[in-house]
Design a protein around this motif. Sequence first.
Motif, PDB file in Angstrom:
ATOM      1  N   ASP A   1       0.843  -1.200   0.000  1.00 39.98           N
ATOM      2  CA  ASP A   1       0.000   0.000   0.000  1.00 39.98           C
ATOM      3  C   ASP A   1       0.879   1.250   0.000  1.00 39.98           C
ATOM      4  N   HIS A   2       1.927   1.222   0.830  1.00 37.98           N
ATOM      5  CA  HIS A   2       2.825   2.374   0.895  1.00 37.98           C
ATOM      6  C   HIS A   2       3.542   2.571  -0.435  1.00 37.98           C
ATOM      7  N   ALA A   3       4.018   1.469  -1.026  1.00 39.20           N
ATOM      8  CA  ALA A   3       4.728   1.554  -2.301  1.00 39.20           C
ATOM      9  C   ALA A   3       3.811   2.060  -3.411  1.00 39.20           C
ATOM     10  N   ALA A   4       2.588   1.555  -3.458  1.00 37.53           N
ATOM     11  CA  ALA A   4       1.629   2.020  -4.462  1.00 37.53           C
ATOM     12  C   ALA A   4       1.344   3.499  -4.292  1.00 37.53           C
ATOM     13  N   GLY A   5       1.298   3.935  -3.043  1.00 38.10           N
ATOM     14  CA  GLY A   5       1.111   5.360  -2.770  1.00 38.10           C
ATOM     15  C   GLY A   5       2.262   6.200  -3.303  1.00 38.10           C
ATOM     16  N   LEU A   6       3.489   5.694  -3.182  1.00 34.30           N
ATOM     17  CA  LEU A   6       4.646   6.413  -3.722  1.00 34.30           C
ATOM     18  C   LEU A   6       4.551   6.541  -5.243  1.00 34.30           C
ATOM     19  N   LEU A   7       4.139   5.466  -5.915  1.00 31.87           N
ATOM     20  CA  LEU A   7       3.995   5.507  -7.367  1.00 31.87           C
ATOM     21  C   LEU A   7       2.950   6.544  -7.782  1.00 31.87           C
ATOM     22  N   LYS A   8       1.825   6.577  -7.093  1.00 31.19           N
ATOM     23  CA  LYS A   8       0.772   7.537  -7.430  1.00 31.19           C
ATOM     24  C   LYS A   8       1.223   8.964  -7.109  1.00 31.19           C
ATOM     25  N   ARG A   9       1.894   9.138  -5.988  1.00 29.86           N
ATOM     26  CA  ARG A   9       2.368  10.475  -5.619  1.00 29.86           C
ATOM     27  C   ARG A   9       3.407  10.982  -6.609  1.00 29.86           C
ATOM     28  N   ASP A  10       4.265  10.071  -7.075  1.00 27.71           N
ATOM     29  CA  ASP A  10       5.270  10.472  -8.060  1.00 27.71           C
ATOM     30  C   ASP A  10       4.601  10.929  -9.353  1.00 27.71           C
ATOM     31  N   ALA A  11       3.597  10.180  -9.793  1.00 28.73           N
ATOM     32  CA  ALA A  11       2.885  10.548 -11.018  1.00 28.73           C
ATOM     33  C   ALA A  11       2.198  11.901 -10.885  1.00 28.73           C
ATOM     34  N   ALA A  12       1.825  12.249  -9.651  1.00 27.43           N
ATOM     35  CA  ALA A  12       1.160  13.530  -9.402  1.00 27.43           C
ATOM     36  C   ALA A  12       2.146  14.665  -9.141  1.00 27.43           C
ATOM     37  N   GLY A  13       3.454  14.357  -9.172  1.00 26.67           N
ATOM     38  CA  GLY A  13       4.466  15.389  -8.977  1.00 26.67           C
ATOM     39  C   GLY A  13       4.742  15.750  -7.532  1.00 26.67           C
ATOM     40  N   ASP A  14       4.504  14.840  -6.622  1.00 29.59           N
ATOM     41  CA  ASP A  14       4.727  15.084  -5.197  1.00 29.59           C
ATOM     42  C   ASP A  14       6.185  15.490  -4.960  1.00 29.59           C
ATOM     43  N   PRO A  15       6.433  16.656  -4.356  1.00 24.22           N
ATOM     44  CA  PRO A  15       7.812  17.099  -4.129  1.00 24.22           C
ATOM     45  C   PRO A  15       8.583  16.233  -3.148  1.00 24.22           C
ATOM     46  N   ALA A  16       7.891  15.592  -2.217  1.00 20.62           N
ATOM     47  CA  ALA A  16       8.592  14.709  -1.277  1.00 20.62           C
ATOM     48  C   ALA A  16       9.149  13.494  -2.008  1.00 20.62           C
ATOM     49  N   VAL A  17       8.362  12.910  -2.920  1.00 23.33           N
ATOM     50  CA  VAL A  17       8.844  11.766  -3.686  1.00 23.33           C
ATOM     51  C   VAL A  17       9.979  12.198  -4.615  1.00 23.33           C
ATOM     52  N   LYS A  18       9.907  13.401  -5.138  1.00 21.81           N
ATOM     53  CA  LYS A  18      11.001  13.925  -5.961  1.00 21.81           C
ATOM     54  C   LYS A  18      12.302  13.920  -5.170  1.00 21.81           C
ATOM     55  N   LEU A  19      12.242  14.312  -3.900  1.00 17.53           N
ATOM     56  CA  LEU A  19      13.436  14.290  -3.049  1.00 17.53           C
ATOM     57  C   LEU A  19      13.901  12.861  -2.785  1.00 17.53           C
ATOM     58  N   MET A  20      12.950  11.934  -2.612  1.00 13.85           N
ATOM     59  CA  MET A  20      13.331  10.531  -2.413  1.00 13.85           C
ATOM     60  C   MET A  20      14.072   9.970  -3.618  1.00 13.85           C
ATOM     61  N   ARG A  21      13.821  10.524  -4.788  1.00 10.44           N
ATOM     62  CA  ARG A  21      14.474  10.069  -6.006  1.00 10.44           C
ATOM     63  C   ARG A  21      15.754  10.853  -6.308  1.00 10.44           C
ATOM     64  N   GLU A  22      15.946  11.967  -5.653  1.00 11.04           N
ATOM     65  CA  GLU A  22      17.077  12.854  -5.964  1.00 11.04           C
ATOM     66  C   GLU A  22      18.388  12.299  -5.394  1.00 11.04           C
ATOM     67  N   PRO A  23      19.394  12.064  -6.240  1.00  7.79           N
ATOM     68  CA  PRO A  23      20.671  11.525  -5.747  1.00  7.79           C
ATOM     69  C   PRO A  23      21.389  12.504  -4.814  1.00  7.79           C
ATOM     70  N   LEU A  24      21.897  11.969  -3.726  1.00 10.54           N
ATOM     71  CA  LEU A  24      22.768  12.721  -2.833  1.00 10.54           C
ATOM     72  C   LEU A  24      24.199  12.209  -2.899  1.00 10.54           C
ATOM     73  N   SER A  25      24.353  11.002  -3.421  1.00  6.27           N
ATOM     74  CA  SER A  25      25.670  10.397  -3.592  1.00  6.27           C
ATOM     75  C   SER A  25      25.535   9.277  -4.612  1.00  6.27           C
ATOM     76  N   GLU A  26      26.599   8.552  -4.833  1.00  2.28           N
ATOM     77  CA  GLU A  26      26.576   7.462  -5.801  1.00  2.28           C
ATOM     78  C   GLU A  26      25.557   6.392  -5.426  1.00  2.28           C
ATOM     79  N   ARG A  27      25.314   6.223  -4.122  1.00  4.22           N
ATOM     80  CA  ARG A  27      24.432   5.149  -3.664  1.00  4.22           C
ATOM     81  C   ARG A  27      23.174   5.621  -2.962  1.00  4.22           C
ATOM     82  N   ARG A  28      23.063   6.899  -2.652  1.00  6.98           N
ATOM     83  CA  ARG A  28      22.005   7.359  -1.760  1.00  6.98           C
ATOM     84  C   ARG A  28      21.187   8.495  -2.340  1.00  6.98           C
ATOM     85  N   THR A  29      19.917   8.509  -1.948  1.00  4.44           N
ATOM     86  CA  THR A  29      19.029   9.643  -2.168  1.00  4.44           C
ATOM     87  C   THR A  29      18.635  10.158  -0.783  1.00  4.44           C
TER      88      THR A  29
END
Length: 337
Positions: A236-264
């Motif tokens: 349920d949580h994962a499906a929510g992330l997919l829907k939020r990403d499709a809607a342009g959720d800024p929090a999910v954008k940060l979860m996808r944003e690289p901070l290093s070679e291995r981390r967001t």
Amino acid sequence: MATDFSERFDKAFAALKASVDEGRIPGGVLGCVDGEGRRLTQACGAAALDPETRPMTTETWFDLASLTKVIFTTERILALALEGAIDLDDPLTAVIPDFRQYDPNCWERQVTFRQCLGHQTPFPAVEPIYTYGGDPGRLRAFVLQREWKRVETPVYSDINFILLGIALERISGKTIRELDPGAGFAFSADPDKTAATERCTWRGRVICGEVHDENCYALQGSGHAGLFGTVDAVLDHAAGLLKRDAAGDPAVKLMREPLSERRTHGWERPYENWHGGALCSDATVGHTGFTGTSLCVDFERGHAWTLLTNRVHPSRHTDSGIMALRRRVSDLINGAE
């Protein structure tokens, strides 16, 4: 759900079942979901072997361990940032002014929220905080006032998320266990419905329905571990992330944003030999939990999968092959033969 996806799921589940049949892990549950919420789940093996055997089912609760970091703590820290309650580039002292208060020029007081989310700090990987006492308030004081050994190269460290958890407590005025764990989640579970973890030499019993992580147990709630949930709650949580990403959720954008070679922000991103396998898209984030759990969300392909096992039951000191299993399951979900 498309036939080819069902076939991929069946192959991935066969890999999980083979691991159970070989005696590497007692049991597990595999789940997949897409952006429309369509899902597949299946269980095999045992939820417990000691002190008595219980079967694993798709309704079994799991100690999610470090999935707490992404499902609970990261979500709340990013929400606070987007609300303007905190600035991710501010030091933790903006919320925890007494952090290392006796040394105003120390490096710990310069560590920021963003650095903790991305594990870009000099904190050591692990510390047996639970061995320093039994009072959770005193242990929090220990965490905040300890002169921490500084590592030269940043590593994945529970200390980062223990501190973020303390920040959440300071902002809310509540302990972690008094906060809302999120829909479908809890900070403990009915032992009769929960996958057992380890026979703990410190606590002198098989751990089931209470948190496996020793530091989280001693702190009576923490930002790095402690969340319980079923496969459906995780999906349920994962499906929510997919829907939020499709809607342009800024929090999910940060979860996808690289901070290093291995981390967001909070999550891992694909790198060589990571737990998410070699066939996921670059637009994938994932995380693992020590008890044998993992979750990956592929935003490009629009699906997510979770592998929940009790690989530490009855002991962590065995060759469970969990990393190879995670990679194999992920590759099969993504089309490997």
